[in-house]
Scaffold this motif. Structure first.
Motif, short mmCIF file in Angstrom:
data_model
loop_
_atom_site.label_atom_id
_atom_site.label_comp_id
_atom_site.label_asym_id
_atom_site.label_seq_id
_atom_site.Cartn_x
_atom_site.Cartn_y
_atom_site.Cartn_z
N LEU A 78 -5.35 16.53 1.44
CA LEU A 78 -6.17 17.72 1.23
C LEU A 78 -5.28 18.95 1.11
O LEU A 78 -4.37 19.15 1.93
CB LEU A 78 -7.13 17.90 2.41
CG LEU A 78 -8.01 19.14 2.41
CD1 LEU A 78 -9.08 19.04 1.33
CD2 LEU A 78 -8.66 19.33 3.79
N ALA A 79 -5.56 19.78 0.12
CA ALA A 79 -4.84 21.04 -0.04
C ALA A 79 -5.85 22.18 -0.02
O ALA A 79 -6.79 22.20 -0.81
CB ALA A 79 -4.07 21.05 -1.36
N VAL A 80 -5.67 23.12 0.90
CA VAL A 80 -6.59 24.25 1.07
C VAL A 80 -5.94 25.51 0.50
O VAL A 80 -4.84 25.89 0.93
CB VAL A 80 -6.94 24.44 2.56
CG1 VAL A 80 -7.94 25.58 2.73
CG2 VAL A 80 -7.50 23.15 3.15
N GLY A 84 -2.27 28.05 1.70
CA GLY A 84 -1.07 27.81 0.92
C GLY A 84 -0.86 26.36 0.54
O GLY A 84 0.28 25.91 0.38
N GLY A 85 -1.97 25.62 0.41
CA GLY A 85 -1.87 24.21 0.04
C GLY A 85 -1.77 23.25 1.21
O GLY A 85 -1.71 22.03 1.02
N ARG A 86 -1.73 23.78 2.41
CA ARG A 86 -1.71 22.91 3.58
C ARG A 86 -3.11 22.34 3.84
O ARG A 86 -4.09 22.95 3.41
CB ARG A 86 -1.24 23.69 4.82
CG ARG A 86 0.23 24.10 4.75
CD ARG A 86 0.64 24.89 5.99
NE ARG A 86 -0.06 26.19 6.03
CZ ARG A 86 -0.05 27.01 7.07
NH1 ARG A 86 0.61 26.68 8.17
NH2 ARG A 86 -0.68 28.15 7.03
N PRO A 87 -3.20 21.21 4.53
CA PRO A 87 -2.14 20.40 5.13
C PRO A 87 -1.29 19.60 4.15
O PRO A 87 -0.22 19.15 4.48
CB PRO A 87 -2.90 19.47 6.09
CG PRO A 87 -4.26 19.36 5.52
CD PRO A 87 -4.55 20.70 4.90
N GLY A 88 -1.78 19.37 2.91
CA GLY A 88 -0.96 18.73 1.90
C GLY A 88 -0.40 17.40 2.32
O GLY A 88 -1.13 16.51 2.76
N ALA A 131 -8.96 21.16 -2.48
CA ALA A 131 -8.96 20.02 -3.40
C ALA A 131 -8.31 18.83 -2.72
O ALA A 131 -7.39 18.99 -1.91
CB ALA A 131 -8.22 20.36 -4.69
N PHE A 132 -8.81 17.65 -3.05
CA PHE A 132 -8.14 16.42 -2.66
C PHE A 132 -7.25 16.00 -3.82
O PHE A 132 -7.66 16.06 -4.99
CB PHE A 132 -9.16 15.30 -2.38
CG PHE A 132 -9.66 15.27 -0.98
CD1 PHE A 132 -8.80 15.03 0.09
CD2 PHE A 132 -11.01 15.44 -0.71
CE1 PHE A 132 -9.27 14.98 1.39
CE2 PHE A 132 -11.49 15.39 0.60
CZ PHE A 132 -10.61 15.16 1.65
N HIS A 133 -6.03 15.58 -3.52
CA HIS A 133 -5.08 15.13 -4.53
C HIS A 133 -4.65 13.69 -4.25
O HIS A 133 -4.57 13.27 -3.09
CB HIS A 133 -3.84 16.02 -4.53
CG HIS A 133 -4.11 17.43 -4.90
ND1 HIS A 133 -4.23 17.86 -6.21
CD2 HIS A 133 -4.31 18.54 -4.13
CE1 HIS A 133 -4.49 19.15 -6.23
NE2 HIS A 133 -4.54 19.59 -4.98
N GLY A 162 -22.20 14.31 7.98
CA GLY A 162 -22.17 12.98 7.40
C GLY A 162 -21.32 12.00 8.17
O GLY A 162 -20.41 12.38 8.92
N THR A 163 -21.61 10.72 7.98
CA THR A 163 -20.90 9.65 8.70
C THR A 163 -20.36 8.57 7.76
O THR A 163 -19.86 7.55 8.22
CB THR A 163 -21.84 8.99 9.71
OG1 THR A 163 -22.98 8.44 9.02
CG2 THR A 163 -22.32 9.98 10.75
N LEU A 164 -20.47 8.77 6.46
CA LEU A 164 -20.09 7.72 5.51
C LEU A 164 -18.62 7.76 5.13
O LEU A 164 -18.09 6.79 4.60
CB LEU A 164 -20.95 7.83 4.24
CG LEU A 164 -22.46 7.69 4.43
CD1 LEU A 164 -23.19 7.89 3.10
CD2 LEU A 164 -22.80 6.33 5.03
N GLY A 165 -17.95 8.86 5.38
CA GLY A 165 -16.57 8.98 4.96
C GLY A 165 -15.58 8.87 6.11
O GLY A 165 -15.91 8.42 7.20
N PHE A 166 -14.38 9.30 5.85
CA PHE A 166 -13.33 9.29 6.87
C PHE A 166 -12.42 10.48 6.62
O PHE A 166 -12.55 11.19 5.61
CB PHE A 166 -12.54 7.98 6.82
CG PHE A 166 -11.90 7.70 5.48
CD1 PHE A 166 -10.63 8.16 5.18
CD2 PHE A 166 -12.59 6.99 4.52
CE1 PHE A 166 -10.04 7.92 3.95
CE2 PHE A 166 -12.01 6.73 3.27
CZ PHE A 166 -10.74 7.19 3.00
N GLY A 167 -11.48 10.71 7.53
CA GLY A 167 -10.57 11.83 7.36
C GLY A 167 -11.30 13.15 7.31
O GLY A 167 -12.16 13.44 8.14
N TYR A 168 -11.01 13.96 6.30
CA TYR A 168 -11.61 15.28 6.14
C TYR A 168 -12.91 15.25 5.34
O TYR A 168 -13.47 16.29 5.02
CB TYR A 168 -10.62 16.23 5.45
CG TYR A 168 -9.36 16.50 6.23
CD1 TYR A 168 -9.22 17.66 7.01
CD2 TYR A 168 -8.28 15.62 6.18
CE1 TYR A 168 -8.05 17.92 7.70
CE2 TYR A 168 -7.10 15.87 6.88
CZ TYR A 168 -7.00 17.02 7.64
OH TYR A 168 -5.84 17.27 8.34
#
Length: 208
Positions: A78-80, A84-88, A131-133, A162-168
């Motif tokens: 994930l880039a926020v 500045g693009g973290r956590p990247g 964005a997710f990369h 939600g509970t269907l995903g993982f991570g962020y």
């Protein structure tokens, strides 16, 4: 012209059975038999790169050199924008507990809270764009390689939903949607997500 994959075996540079299953299913129609680096007993290399491309290539090259077989690796995160693009490339690291926090496993709620706290500290008008990369890297034992990059833009919300995903996933709303990745049907998420974008480019280049 990019060097092309032939039929036969392909090492997926992972020790995660779930990732092997997902990537293996995507590549099965193209005559490739996927085996994991874990099943071959290959060590996991240190991911010392400063970008998704560098880390994906580190993993793919290590698996190809150790096995003598063409290897595929992915690196994603994930880039926020406002951070500045973290956590990247440190996406997973932000979820790691320290020794004094008890369970050494990953705490994704803590990771999401860290991102939210940093955004909140910048004020209510701060951009929540993110964005997710995903980078997919293929490495041949002789050193040649190919790289494919995918992404999906969106924005962050709080609290997690939600509970269907993982991570962020519970805080990420993909562009054009109202639900978070953790609320969207997984089949839809896989179809529109960053890994699907990168994989479509790989297929077009390698098998098109």
């Amino acid at each position: 012209m990019t060097r092309r994959l032939g039929s036969g075996s392909l090492v997926i540079a992972t020790h995660n059975p779930g990732k092997l299953k997902e990537i293996g299913a995507l590549l099965e129609p193209y005559g490739l038999k996927c085996i994991s680096a874990g099943s071959l007993g290959l060590p996991e290399p240190a991911e010392t790169g400063y970008s998704f491309v560098e880390n994906a290539l580190i993993k793919a090259r290590a698996a190809a050199e150790a096995s003598g077989i063409v290897a595929l690796a992915d690196d994603s995160g994930l880039a926020v924008d406002a951070l500045g693009g973290r956590p990247g490339v440190y996406t997973a690291d932000w979820a790691e507990r320290q020794w004094f926090e008890g369970d050494p496993g990953r705490d994704w709620y803590m990771a999401m809270g860290k991102v939210e706290g940093m955004l909140a500290a910048q004020g209510p008008e701060t951009s929540r764009d993110a964005a997710f990369h995903c980078v997919l890297a293929i490495a041949w034992p002789d050193g040649e390689h190919a790289v494919y990059e995918g992404s999906i833009a969106g924005s962050l919300t709080w609290p997690p939903r939600g509970t269907l995903g993982f991570g962020y996933d519970p805080v990420f709303i993909p562009q054009g949607h109202r639900q978070t990745f953790a609320e969207i049907d997984p089949a839809v998420k896989y179809r529109i997500g960053h890994r699907a974008d990168a994989f479509a480019k790989l297929v077009a280049d390698q098998f098109g």
